[in-house]
Design a protein around this motif. Sequence first.
Motif, PDB file in Angstrom:
ATOM      1  N   TYR A 916      22.438  16.894  33.641  1.00 17.46           N
ATOM      2  CA  TYR A 916      22.588  18.339  33.826  1.00 17.46           C
ATOM      3  C   TYR A 916      21.868  19.053  32.688  1.00 17.46           C
ATOM      4  CZ  TYR A 916      25.913  18.723  37.723  1.00 17.46           C
ATOM      5  OH  TYR A 916      26.491  18.730  38.964  1.00 17.46           O
ATOM      6  N   TYR A 917      20.856  19.858  33.032  1.00 17.14           N
ATOM      7  CA  TYR A 917      20.165  20.715  32.080  1.00 17.14           C
ATOM      8  C   TYR A 917      20.483  22.173  32.441  1.00 17.14           C
ATOM      9  CZ  TYR A 917      17.194  16.995  30.128  1.00 17.14           C
ATOM     10  OH  TYR A 917      16.741  15.890  29.499  1.00 17.14           O
ATOM     11  N   ILE A 918      20.746  22.999  31.435  1.00 12.86           N
ATOM     12  CA  ILE A 918      21.025  24.411  31.688  1.00 12.86           C
ATOM     13  C   ILE A 918      20.020  25.262  30.924  1.00 12.86           C
ATOM     14  CG2 ILE A 918      23.490  24.023  32.066  1.00 12.86           C
ATOM     15  CD1 ILE A 918      24.003  25.093  29.270  1.00 12.86           C
ATOM     16  N   LYS A 919      19.708  26.438  31.503  1.00 12.35           N
ATOM     17  CA  LYS A 919      18.809  27.359  30.839  1.00 12.35           C
ATOM     18  C   LYS A 919      19.414  27.822  29.534  1.00 12.35           C
ATOM     19  CE  LYS A 919      16.051  29.532  34.507  1.00 12.35           C
ATOM     20  NZ  LYS A 919      15.834  30.772  35.276  1.00 12.35           N
ATOM     21  N   ARG A 920      18.573  27.948  28.531  1.00 11.35           N
ATOM     22  CA  ARG A 920      19.048  28.404  27.228  1.00 11.35           C
ATOM     23  C   ARG A 920      19.573  29.843  27.357  1.00 11.35           C
ATOM     24  NH1 ARG A 920      15.590  26.554  22.183  1.00 11.35           N
ATOM     25  NH2 ARG A 920      16.296  24.597  23.120  1.00 11.35           N
ATOM     26  N   ASN A 921      20.669  30.106  26.669  1.00 16.27           N
ATOM     27  CA  ASN A 921      21.320  31.430  26.673  1.00 16.27           C
ATOM     28  C   ASN A 921      21.790  31.817  28.076  1.00 16.27           C
ATOM     29  OD1 ASN A 921      20.616  31.744  23.887  1.00 16.27           O
ATOM     30  ND2 ASN A 921      18.566  32.367  24.538  1.00 16.27           N
ATOM     31  N   LEU A 922      22.204  30.829  28.869  1.00 15.44           N
ATOM     32  CA  LEU A 922      22.634  31.108  30.238  1.00 15.44           C
ATOM     33  C   LEU A 922      23.885  31.981  30.262  1.00 15.44           C
ATOM     34  CD1 LEU A 922      22.560  30.587  33.326  1.00 15.44           C
ATOM     35  CD2 LEU A 922      23.887  28.512  32.904  1.00 15.44           C
ATOM     36  N   ASN A 923      24.867  31.665  29.422  1.00 14.40           N
ATOM     37  CA  ASN A 923      26.144  32.379  29.474  1.00 14.40           C
ATOM     38  C   ASN A 923      26.010  33.850  29.122  1.00 14.40           C
ATOM     39  OD1 ASN A 923      27.217  29.949  30.122  1.00 14.40           O
ATOM     40  ND2 ASN A 923      28.187  29.567  28.149  1.00 14.40           N
ATOM     41  N   SER A 924      25.012  34.191  28.309  1.00 11.13           N
ATOM     42  CA  SER A 924      24.871  35.586  27.884  1.00 11.13           C
ATOM     43  C   SER A 924      24.375  36.491  29.006  1.00 11.13           C
ATOM     44  CB  SER A 924      23.910  35.666  26.693  1.00 11.13           C
ATOM     45  OG  SER A 924      22.624  35.196  27.074  1.00 11.13           O
ATOM     46  N   LYS A 925      23.935  35.915  30.120  1.00 11.48           N
ATOM     47  CA  LYS A 925      23.394  36.735  31.204  1.00 11.48           C
ATOM     48  C   LYS A 925      24.482  37.316  32.098  1.00 11.48           C
ATOM     49  CE  LYS A 925      19.170  33.958  31.485  1.00 11.48           C
ATOM     50  NZ  LYS A 925      18.328  33.117  32.362  1.00 11.48           N
ATOM     51  N   TYR A 926      25.698  36.757  32.046  1.00  6.26           N
ATOM     52  CA  TYR A 926      26.704  37.124  33.027  1.00  6.26           C
ATOM     53  C   TYR A 926      27.998  37.558  32.342  1.00  6.26           C
ATOM     54  CZ  TYR A 926      23.453  34.234  35.630  1.00  6.26           C
ATOM     55  OH  TYR A 926      22.316  33.701  36.167  1.00  6.26           O
ATOM     56  N   ASN A 927      28.728  38.403  33.054  1.00 10.30           N
ATOM     57  CA  ASN A 927      30.062  38.798  32.626  1.00 10.30           C
ATOM     58  C   ASN A 927      31.042  37.766  33.165  1.00 10.30           C
ATOM     59  OD1 ASN A 927      32.372  40.068  31.843  1.00 10.30           O
ATOM     60  ND2 ASN A 927      32.282  41.681  33.393  1.00 10.30           N
ATOM     61  N   LEU A 928      31.585  36.959  32.279  1.00  7.51           N
ATOM     62  CA  LEU A 928      32.357  35.789  32.700  1.00  7.51           C
ATOM     63  C   LEU A 928      33.858  36.026  32.581  1.00  7.51           C
ATOM     64  CD1 LEU A 928      30.141  33.043  31.052  1.00  7.51           C
ATOM     65  CD2 LEU A 928      30.048  33.911  33.373  1.00  7.51           C
ATOM     66  N   ASN A 929      34.318  37.203  32.926  1.00  8.20           N
ATOM     67  CA  ASN A 929      35.749  37.471  32.904  1.00  8.20           C
ATOM     68  C   ASN A 929      36.417  36.833  34.114  1.00  8.20           C
ATOM     69  OD1 ASN A 929      35.538  39.037  30.557  1.00  8.20           O
ATOM     70  ND2 ASN A 929      34.950  40.836  31.761  1.00  8.20           N
ATOM     71  N   ILE A 930      37.634  36.345  33.917  1.00  5.46           N
ATOM     72  CA  ILE A 930      38.400  35.730  34.999  1.00  5.46           C
ATOM     73  C   ILE A 930      39.532  36.677  35.389  1.00  5.46           C
ATOM     74  CG2 ILE A 930      39.876  33.789  35.654  1.00  5.46           C
ATOM     75  CD1 ILE A 930      38.295  32.044  33.792  1.00  5.46           C
ATOM     76  N   LYS A 931      39.572  37.035  36.653  1.00  7.91           N
ATOM     77  CA  LYS A 931      40.632  37.873  37.189  1.00  7.91           C
ATOM     78  C   LYS A 931      41.479  37.009  38.111  1.00  7.91           C
ATOM     79  CE  LYS A 931      41.505  42.093  39.853  1.00  7.91           C
ATOM     80  NZ  LYS A 931      40.903  43.200  40.623  1.00  7.91           N
ATOM     81  N   ASN A 932      42.778  36.905  37.788  1.00  5.99           N
ATOM     82  CA  ASN A 932      43.658  36.035  38.562  1.00  5.99           C
ATOM     83  C   ASN A 932      43.690  36.504  40.011  1.00  5.99           C
ATOM     84  OD1 ASN A 932      45.593  34.335  39.525  1.00  5.99           O
ATOM     85  ND2 ASN A 932      47.097  34.766  37.940  1.00  5.99           N
ATOM     86  N   PRO A 933      43.233  35.679  40.980  1.00  4.30           N
ATOM     87  CA  PRO A 933      43.179  36.136  42.380  1.00  4.30           C
ATOM     88  C   PRO A 933      44.519  36.056  43.109  1.00  4.30           C
ATOM     89  CG  PRO A 933      42.300  33.920  42.206  1.00  4.30           C
ATOM     90  CD  PRO A 933      42.671  34.335  40.806  1.00  4.30           C
ATOM     91  N   ILE A 934      45.558  35.480  42.482  1.00  4.05           N
ATOM     92  CA  ILE A 934      46.848  35.306  43.164  1.00  4.05           C
ATOM     93  C   ILE A 934      47.670  36.575  42.993  1.00  4.05           C
ATOM     94  CG2 ILE A 934      48.887  33.859  43.351  1.00  4.05           C
ATOM     95  CD1 ILE A 934      47.324  31.612  42.040  1.00  4.05           C
ATOM     96  N   GLU A 935      48.088  37.180  44.093  1.00  7.66           N
ATOM     97  CA  GLU A 935      48.826  38.435  44.075  1.00  7.66           C
ATOM     98  C   GLU A 935      50.282  38.194  44.455  1.00  7.66           C
ATOM     99  OE1 GLU A 935      46.712  40.927  46.740  1.00  7.66           O
ATOM    100  OE2 GLU A 935      44.955  41.157  45.430  1.00  7.66           O
ATOM    101  N   ALA A 936      51.128  39.244  44.216  1.00  8.30           N
ATOM    102  CA  ALA A 936      52.561  39.118  44.469  1.00  8.30           C
ATOM    103  C   ALA A 936      52.872  38.968  45.944  1.00  8.30           C
ATOM    104  CB  ALA A 936      53.285  40.342  43.893  1.00  8.30           C
ATOM    105  N   SER A 937      51.942  39.306  46.814  1.00  2.82           N
ATOM    106  CA  SER A 937      52.191  39.223  48.255  1.00  2.82           C
ATOM    107  C   SER A 937      52.447  37.804  48.730  1.00  2.82           C
ATOM    108  CB  SER A 937      51.015  39.818  49.025  1.00  2.82           C
ATOM    109  OG  SER A 937      49.809  39.126  48.703  1.00  2.82           O
ATOM    110  N   VAL A 938      52.101  36.797  47.916  1.00  2.00           N
ATOM    111  CA  VAL A 938      52.337  35.417  48.345  1.00  2.00           C
ATOM    112  C   VAL A 938      53.823  35.107  48.435  1.00  2.00           C
ATOM    113  CG1 VAL A 938      50.156  34.618  47.401  1.00  2.00           C
ATOM    114  CG2 VAL A 938      52.193  34.544  45.969  1.00  2.00           C
ATOM    115  N   LEU A 939      54.681  35.902  47.742  1.00  2.68           N
ATOM    116  CA  LEU A 939      56.119  35.648  47.754  1.00  2.68           C
ATOM    117  C   LEU A 939      56.817  36.320  48.932  1.00  2.68           C
ATOM    118  CD1 LEU A 939      57.033  35.995  43.969  1.00  2.68           C
ATOM    119  CD2 LEU A 939      56.741  33.910  45.285  1.00  2.68           C
TER     120      LEU A 939
END
Length: 1198
Positions: A916-939
């Motif tokens: 596996y090779y990755i482009k240099r400075n790959l992570n800096s190109k994207y906004n890598l925030n994680i938003k929890n997709p599980i909502e209260a409606s599952v209950l």
Amino acid sequence: MNFEVLDPGLAEYAPAMHSALDPVLDAHLNPSLLQNVELDPEGVALEALPVQESVHIMEGVYSELHSVVAEVGVPVSVSHFDLHEEMLWVGSHGGHATSFFGPALERYSSFQVNGSDDIRQIQSLENGILFLTKNNLKYMARGGLIIFDYLLDESEDMHSLLLTDSSTLLVGGLQNHILEIDLNTVQETQKYAVETPGVTIMRQTNRFFFCGHTSGRVSLRDLRTFKVEHEFDAFSGSLSDFDVHGNLLATCGFSSRLTGLACDRFLKVYDLRMMRAITPLQVHVDPAFLRFIPTYTSRLAIISQSGQCQFCEPTGLANPADIFHVNPVGPLLMTFDVSASKQALAFGDSEGCVHLWTDSPEPSFNPYSRETEFALPCLVDSLPPLDWSQDLLPLSLIPVPLTTDTLLSDWPAANSAPAPRRAPPVDAEILRTMKKVGFIGYAPNPRTRLRNQIPYRLKESDSEFDSFSQVTESPVGREEEPHRHMVSKKYRKVTIKYSKLGLEDFDFKHYNKTLFAGLEPHIPNAYCNCMIQVLYFLEPVRCLIQNHLCQKEFCLACELGFLFHMLDLSRGDPCQGSNFLRAFRTIPEASALGLILADSDEASGKGNLARLIQRWNRFILTQLHQDLQELEVPQAYRGAGGSSFCSSGDSVIGQLFSCEMENCSLCRCGSETVRASSTLLFTLSYPEDKTGKNCDFAQVLKRSICLEQNTQAWCDNCEKYQPTIQTRNICHLPDILVINCEVNSLKEADFWRMQAEVAFKIAIKKHGGEISKNKEFALADWKELGSPEGMLMCPSIEELKNVWLPFSIRMKMTKNKGLDVCNWTDGDEMQWGPARAEEEHGVYVYDLMATVVHILDSRTGGSLVAHIKVGETYHQRKEGVTHQQWYLFNDFLIEPIDKHEAVQFDMNWKVPAILYYIKRNLNSKYNLNIKNPIEASVLLAEASLARKQRKTHTTFIPLMLNEMPQVGDLVGLDAEFVTLNEEEAELRSDGTKSTIKPSQMSVARITCVRGQGPNEGIPFIDDYISTQEQVVDYLTQYSGIKPGDLDAKISSKHLTTLKSTYLKLRFLIDIGVKFVGHGLQKDFRVINLMVPKDQVLDTVYLFHMPRKRMISLRFLAWYFLDLKIQGETHDSIEDARTALQLYRKYLELSKNGTEPESFHKVLKGLYEKGRKMDWKVPEPEGQTSPKNAAVFSSVLAL
């Protein structure tokens, strides 16, 4: 001592200030020092004798008493007066240690401590001597025997050690932490964080630890917590040395000048009572070392590297008359130490000589030294003669001299044929008198021969026995299994040893001392564990997968996201991918590609793991691409410039891995057809040339990407199949370059081996033959100590062996849709500039991020491991530090490795599979925030999968909107399971059972009850889990699950999918509720959930005393609550509610945990009652079950 900032001018001897005190300094080695000294061919002194006859010593004035040669031409790196015996210890830059006895400096012992690194500090203990090198701590007896050898991390650069008490040691260096090591257990007990660049000198008083930094600061730290209490910024350049006595701290060092660093002739002195500096002390020498020598006054000894020594009071003025001169053989003094009695000073110079200065003719090094033990005289002449005709004569009585040469008996394998010694037959008298009890025979010992002695039968041939050609006759490696001798220990297949407690007493920390999570290997088709780790440590992939959630029951992207969430929460504990692999087994394409292994094939290693993991790699990327292609791109994945992360109709996986290209087919009639396509990975295509010429990896990669081949294809112009030339042109390069190596035959393996040999020869020639084995430098190189740039750039031979793969490659798109590929090194970056600036011109640099390798082991069937370069964000989340490090991931074994190990492939046992090779400075190109997709409606309420379920059969009431749980709310939980695969075990000869493979369980029912509020104790989740896999045992007696309960066609229960119930539990975990239950550790393990420990209240541990048995829920309910539960079968609602009541009882008995002593008395009474009743609950007649109690009427009423 910081040697990197030495002023080259120090090598020039300063003019004499007092000619009467100034001895003559010879520029070269003084011939008088080498009188009667025998040199071996390498120039190392074999025997060092005193240099001169005894000289007249004036009482109270330090004068030179003796000088000896430790090692000719090798600089002395450290000297140390033994604190227990009359000895002086000297360490060299070549890693050699020498000790001298008494003021006459008679050589006592001499031995090699380290083969490549210099000795940086010596500390004497009662039973031996501690030696510190760059990344090794060795404890040796004074005679040279090793007591223990503690290897530190290869990235460590240790410089100092400090003995805080008789069994605790602090070790520090040029890194951002200090290690505390217990000398009794030889284990690291604590790691204290310090500021960068680290600590090089440490001292201790009864108030503080004093830590000297190369930045010129001295920090004072608390003795108990090691927190910084005060700091002195002594010098602007660097710190050379400091010492503490009483309430005074004296420092010397270097100051920054326009031309660089210069030795500062002002000593900075600090008063530790008021924590402030007092008047600096100006001296007349360039201070490199200083020590307090408190005899009648607190005087200081200041020593320069050129050999000048000045005594002065720290609060007075320095007098030029108090200067004397050491006569070093070399140009520089390298080390200085003072004896405990203050009667002797020791100096070591850069030519390997040691000078002893004393203030009396017969000095003692310590006030009270114990007697030194000397070697006994040789007793060979007094040994009795040996009779060779006696068969039972032990040959170990023959004395053998100790030698490092190869023994005559250590024959090479080609000239020897080892044969096992035949076991002697059982004595006939034993067989005649034997009595059998079961399968064990007992007989009296006839005493016909001595115990444990078997006569040598040299003339008898044992040809009927098998020949174990793999067993080495050399003593080296005899302790290891022969078939594993080639495979390094950390690469071997790891297995879990099961006991009666299952996994609870298995020490996973022995295999993984990091905070990253390993994966357990005992699950079917867990061969893909290494690839799961690779995908997890790709930051864009991890964030994308964890943001994904869909309605499909068996979605690999969803299950992979759940597994990544577990890996995030884990703090070094292993996880298992059982739910992911369960979904993986249901995918028809996986079965069609042969990716689903039978248990027998996986255990015997029949499958070709290298081909298997490469097919799995292509399958998982394609499957994730398809799963994500159907959904809208999450908002979290927007480009840094505001543009969409991927185009409509494509997936983020396609944007990351897909390479767009044009396939051109040219018929011999001249007709050309161009079709656009894309691929998620490339397969290496090797050249047919067998001449052994140099072929860069970049050339092979370009050949594989821009593939050109001749094949039969349909031509519309000719209207028939014609020979065509097919070429491939690249239109767009991927962000992540995935390569399947396809080393599936001996031909490809020989190609890798041949190219590695050619690359090795080129590297040796490139460095001009300057590379030495294990980085051992020539003695002449030590004279370049002040400017080591040349030596640090030279890799060792071991780092260059078996290396063909580059760490970085450079790709450039040409105007005519061509592609240029070349290997890229750090030197190329210095020449051409950073890669980011060239991306605008279609030039990209890819860095190696992971390699997956196939370990060949004939006995175990082989295994798959991964080398992964873990990025800064992962270290920041787990360890709070920002750095990159290569790690080896071998299931639950995780170990940091040197980066060269990731690209070294010994084709005899370590074969590359995936890159596996990755482009240099790959992570800096994207906004890598994680938003929890599980909502209260599952209950909220959901429909059941069962066709025959009726409302009257409902056993739970879903949560209302006003009942949604909050942080810290209690939830009672219990789960029931069924068995998918039976346990595999073997019966040992002593009658004990050994578990080979545990039974595979699947969750069948999950119940959650309210833990507070008006409806406390009423379930809001009671889901039966539908399963498509064959159940071998419903465990009805323990689970209450009956055949048909999990079948949607005939079940009357509230039947759901595992994913649906899993989402409910994940939401409860993420919201921060506290689960109350009995034996929750096993429940969460089978459900495949990672729950933080502060969110688990397990009654099995609340009512448990250390080193005692665990108590069942049934007995606890009878003892504390006077309830009879689990009569005929188990009921999860009953068990969850009972656990909640037990927790309330625990809070009542322990006064909310404030009175542990009173609760301890309650537990003692519990265990006494349990022993009397044999832990069995009495069964009176007419006892009703609590599940028929009035509390259930409230459920029906609601």
